[in-house]
Write a protein that holds these residues in place. Structure first.
Motif, PDB file in Angstrom:
ATOM      1  N   GLN A 166      70.521  89.556  90.697  1.00 53.90           N
ATOM      2  CA  GLN A 166      69.253  88.993  90.221  1.00 53.90           C
ATOM      3  C   GLN A 166      68.753  89.659  88.945  1.00 53.90           C
ATOM      4  OE1 GLN A 166      68.057  86.340  91.593  1.00 53.90           O
ATOM      5  NE2 GLN A 166      69.257  86.288  93.487  1.00 53.90           N
ATOM      6  N   SER A 167      69.352  90.783  88.562  1.00 64.25           N
ATOM      7  CA  SER A 167      68.900  91.481  87.353  1.00 64.25           C
ATOM      8  C   SER A 167      69.700  91.070  86.116  1.00 64.25           C
ATOM      9  CB  SER A 167      69.020  92.996  87.536  1.00 64.25           C
ATOM     10  OG  SER A 167      70.383  93.397  87.606  1.00 64.25           O
ATOM     11  N   SER A 168      70.697  90.248  86.277  1.00 65.69           N
ATOM     12  CA  SER A 168      71.608  89.924  85.176  1.00 65.69           C
ATOM     13  C   SER A 168      71.156  88.681  84.426  1.00 65.69           C
ATOM     14  CB  SER A 168      73.024  89.730  85.720  1.00 65.69           C
ATOM     15  OG  SER A 168      73.061  88.634  86.621  1.00 65.69           O
ATOM     16  N   PHE A 169      71.602  88.570  83.171  1.00 67.05           N
ATOM     17  CA  PHE A 169      71.300  87.379  82.371  1.00 67.05           C
ATOM     18  C   PHE A 169      72.305  87.240  81.237  1.00 67.05           C
ATOM     19  CE2 PHE A 169      68.822  90.913  80.753  1.00 67.05           C
ATOM     20  CZ  PHE A 169      68.817  90.800  79.373  1.00 67.05           C
ATOM     21  N   ARG A 170      72.398  86.002  80.717  1.00 68.54           N
ATOM     22  CA  ARG A 170      73.330  85.683  79.641  1.00 68.54           C
ATOM     23  C   ARG A 170      72.582  85.296  78.382  1.00 68.54           C
ATOM     24  NH1 ARG A 170      76.849  80.247  79.559  1.00 68.54           N
ATOM     25  NH2 ARG A 170      74.941  79.560  78.504  1.00 68.54           N
ATOM     26  N   LEU A 171      73.050  85.833  77.261  1.00 71.80           N
ATOM     27  CA  LEU A 171      72.527  85.498  75.944  1.00 71.80           C
ATOM     28  C   LEU A 171      73.673  84.967  75.086  1.00 71.80           C
ATOM     29  CD1 LEU A 171      70.653  88.860  75.304  1.00 71.80           C
ATOM     30  CD2 LEU A 171      69.530  86.714  75.878  1.00 71.80           C
ATOM     31  N   SER A 172      73.451  83.856  74.396  1.00 72.66           N
ATOM     32  CA  SER A 172      74.435  83.351  73.447  1.00 72.66           C
ATOM     33  C   SER A 172      73.930  83.560  72.027  1.00 72.66           C
ATOM     34  CB  SER A 172      74.707  81.865  73.674  1.00 72.66           C
ATOM     35  OG  SER A 172      75.567  81.365  72.661  1.00 72.66           O
ATOM     36  N   PHE A 173      74.797  84.106  71.191  1.00 66.87           N
ATOM     37  CA  PHE A 173      74.441  84.345  69.789  1.00 66.87           C
ATOM     38  C   PHE A 173      75.005  83.269  68.868  1.00 66.87           C
ATOM     39  CE2 PHE A 173      78.115  86.820  71.175  1.00 66.87           C
ATOM     40  CZ  PHE A 173      79.116  86.291  70.378  1.00 66.87           C
ATOM     41  N   ALA A 174      75.683  82.251  69.426  1.00 64.97           N
ATOM     42  CA  ALA A 174      76.491  81.350  68.602  1.00 64.97           C
ATOM     43  C   ALA A 174      75.668  80.491  67.657  1.00 64.97           C
ATOM     44  CB  ALA A 174      77.351  80.465  69.491  1.00 64.97           C
ATOM     45  N   THR A 175      74.527  79.986  68.101  1.00 67.29           N
ATOM     46  CA  THR A 175      73.822  78.971  67.310  1.00 67.29           C
ATOM     47  C   THR A 175      72.605  79.511  66.557  1.00 67.29           C
ATOM     48  OG1 THR A 175      72.536  78.323  69.255  1.00 67.29           O
ATOM     49  CG2 THR A 175      74.571  77.117  68.840  1.00 67.29           C
ATOM     50  N   ALA A 176      72.381  80.810  66.580  1.00 67.68           N
ATOM     51  CA  ALA A 176      71.246  81.403  65.855  1.00 67.68           C
ATOM     52  C   ALA A 176      71.771  82.314  64.742  1.00 67.68           C
ATOM     53  CB  ALA A 176      70.371  82.208  66.813  1.00 67.68           C
TER      54      ALA A 176
END
Length: 399
Positions: free
Chosen positions: A372-382
Motif C-alpha cells: 500500500q506504500s508503493s506507487f508508479r511515476l512515468s517520466f515519458a510524456t513530461a
C-alpha cells in the motif's frame, strides 16, 4: 429481459489506471500516471513515407484481408529485428503478428489457462496481465522482486509450492517496477524452467529503451545457452513503445504447437492484425530508420529519468525510496513514513491530484499481498520543466 453476464467477469474489475484518467481533465494538471510513449517522439515523417510506400508497392495486399499468422514481409522484418538482438534460430515461421503484445498475452491466456490453474507473476507486474489471466480463471500469485528483478530463490519456492501452469515475467525495465533482471538471474530462471518443467512467458516491450549500456540478452536470446529452455519459453514483443502504439503491432515467438494454437484462437478474435498497419511497419523496418529513432528516444527519456530522479531526491528526500531506472518509462517508489509523514500511497495520490499532479498507486499492480506504500511515476510524456514542477507539487502533497 435482464442480461446475465458470464461468471468469469466476477474475477476482474475495471483498471485502476483507466479510472484514474477520469480525474485528469483538470486544467494544468501534470500527469505522471500514464504508461504512454511521448507522441512528440513518433517518427511521423518516416511512418508517412512507409505507409505511402506500402500503398505504392503492394496496395492490394495492404488493403485486403490477410493471413492470421501475419503479413509475411513484416514477419521477415521482425525475425531480422530479433536476430539483430542476439536471438538465434528465429525466422518468419517462428512468430505470429498480434494486435499489440496485449493480444499475445490474451492468446496465451486462452491457450494455456484452465479455471483454477496457478500462474506466477512478479509482484508488482503489468496490471492488464493480472486481469487477463484472471479472466480465464487463473489463480494469479505474486513473486517478490528487488532492484535486480524477480528474486529467483523465492520464485523457485513458489514453483514448488504452487505448481503453476506458467511464469510470466517482464525482465527488462518492467512495468511498473522499472527493474532490470540481472544476467545471472536470467540464466537461473531458464535453468529453473528446465529443472521444474514449467513454461515461462517473457514480455519485452521496453527492452530497446535503455539509457546507457545495453541490457543483458533477453531470455529468448539466452535460451540457446540453456539446453531444453527454448521449448518452454514464449516471448512477446511490441513496436508500441519504440515506434507507435497506434499501429497496434506486436508479435509472439513460441514453440510450434503453442504458436499454432494461438493462431487458431486469433482467427476467432480478429482474423488478423490490420494488414495496412503491418505493411507500414514492414516498410518502416526495411527503411533503416529504426536505429536513429531509437537513439533519439533513448536520449530524451534518459534526460527525463535523470531529471525525475534528481528532483525526487531533492524535494522528497527520505520520505520515499526508489531505484534509479536504467531504461524503460517508469519509476517505482515507496513511501517510507520518515518523519511521521504519509505511508498510504492511495491517500497520497488523492492529495497529489488536489495539488495538480497525478500518478498511479502501486497496490493494483500486485496479484497478492499488495504494498500500500508503493506507487508508479512515468517520466515519458513530461519534459524536464514539467517534471521539476510536478515533483514540487508531490512534495506539497506530502506536507
Amino acid at each position: 429481459m435482464p442480461l446475465s453476464f458470464a461468471s468469469r467477469l466476477d474475477k476482474v474489475e475495471t483498471s485502476a489506471i483507466r479510472e484514474l484518467f477520469k480525474l485528469l481533465g483538470k486544467p494544468g494538471i501534470i500527469s505522471f500516471a500514464g504508461g504512454f510513449p511521448d507522441a512528440a517522439m513518433f517518427d511521423v515523417q518516416g511512418l508517412r513515407e512507409a505507409s505511402q510506400q506500402a500503398l505504392a508497392e503492394q496496395p492490394g495486399a495492404a488493403l485486403q484481408y490477410g493471413a492470421t499468422e501475419g503479413f509475411d514481409p513484416l514477419r521477415e522484418e521482425l525475425a531480422a529485428f530479433m536476430r539483430a538482438k542476439g536471438v538465434a534460430g528465429v525466422d518468419a515461421q517462428g512468430l505470429i503478428v498480434t494486435t499489440g503484445s496485449q493480444q499475445a498475452l490474451d492468446l496465451l491466456g486462452k491457450t494455456l489457462v484452465d479455471p483454477g490453474d496457478r500462474v506466477i507473476v512478479e509482484g508488482p507486474t503489468f496490471l492488464a496481465t493480472i486481469q487477463c489471466f484472471r479472466l480465464y480463471g487463473a489463480d494469479v500469485v505474486s513473486a517478490p522482486i528487488d532492484g535486480d528483478g524477480v528474486q529467483v530463490d523465492r520464485l523457485e519456492q513458489l514453483v514448488i509450492e504452487q505448481r503453476p501452469k506458467f511464469i510470466y515475467l517482464i525482465p527488462t525495465f518492467g512495468n511498473p517496477s522499472g527493474a532490470l533482471l540481472s544476467l545471472e538471474r536470467r540464466r537461473r530462471v531458464l535453468e529453473l524452467a528446465v529443472k521444474h518443467q514449467v513454461a515461462v512467458v517473457e514480455d519485452d516491450p521496453y527492452g530497446d529503451l535503455y539509457f546507457g549500456a545495453a541490457p543483458p540478452p533477453s531470455l529468448l536470446a539466452l535460451s540457446s545457452e540453456v539446453p531444453g529452455s527454448r521449448e518452454l519459453l514464449a516471448h512477446c514483443g511490441s513496436l508500441s513503445k519504440v515506434l507507435s502504439p497506434g499501429l497496434r503491432v506486436g508479435w509472439l515467438v513460441a514453440p510450434p504447437e503453442l504458436l499454432s494454437r494461438a493462431t487458431m484462437c486469433k482467427q476467432f478474435s480478429d482474423a488478423h492484425t490490420s494488414t495496412f498497419a503491418q505493411a507500414t511497419a514492414a516498410q518502416y523496418l526495411r527503411s533503416g530508420r529504426m536505429p536513429a529513432t531509437l537513439a533519439t528516444v533513448r536520449q530524451v527519456y534518459a534526460r527525463r529519468a535523470a531529471a525525475m530522479g534528481a528532483a525526487l531526491q531533492r524535494e522528497l528526500g527520505d520520505a520515499i525510496s526508489f531505484t534509479q531506472p536504467q531504461g524503460g518509462l517508469f519509476f517505482w517508489a515507496r513511501l517510507t513514513g520518515a518523519g511521521g509523514r504519509l505511508r498510504d500511497a492511495g491517500e497520497f495520490a488523492r492529495r497529489a491530484v488536489e495539488q495538480g499532479v497525478a500518478f498511479v498507486p502501486g497496490a493494483p499492480f500486485f496479484a497478492t499481498e499488495p504494498d500500500q506504500s508503493s506507487f508508479r511515476l512515468s517520466f515519458a510524456t513530461a519534459d524536464e520543466d514539467k517534471i521539476e514542477e510536478g515533483v514540487r507539487r508531490l512534495a506539497r502533497a506530502l506536507d
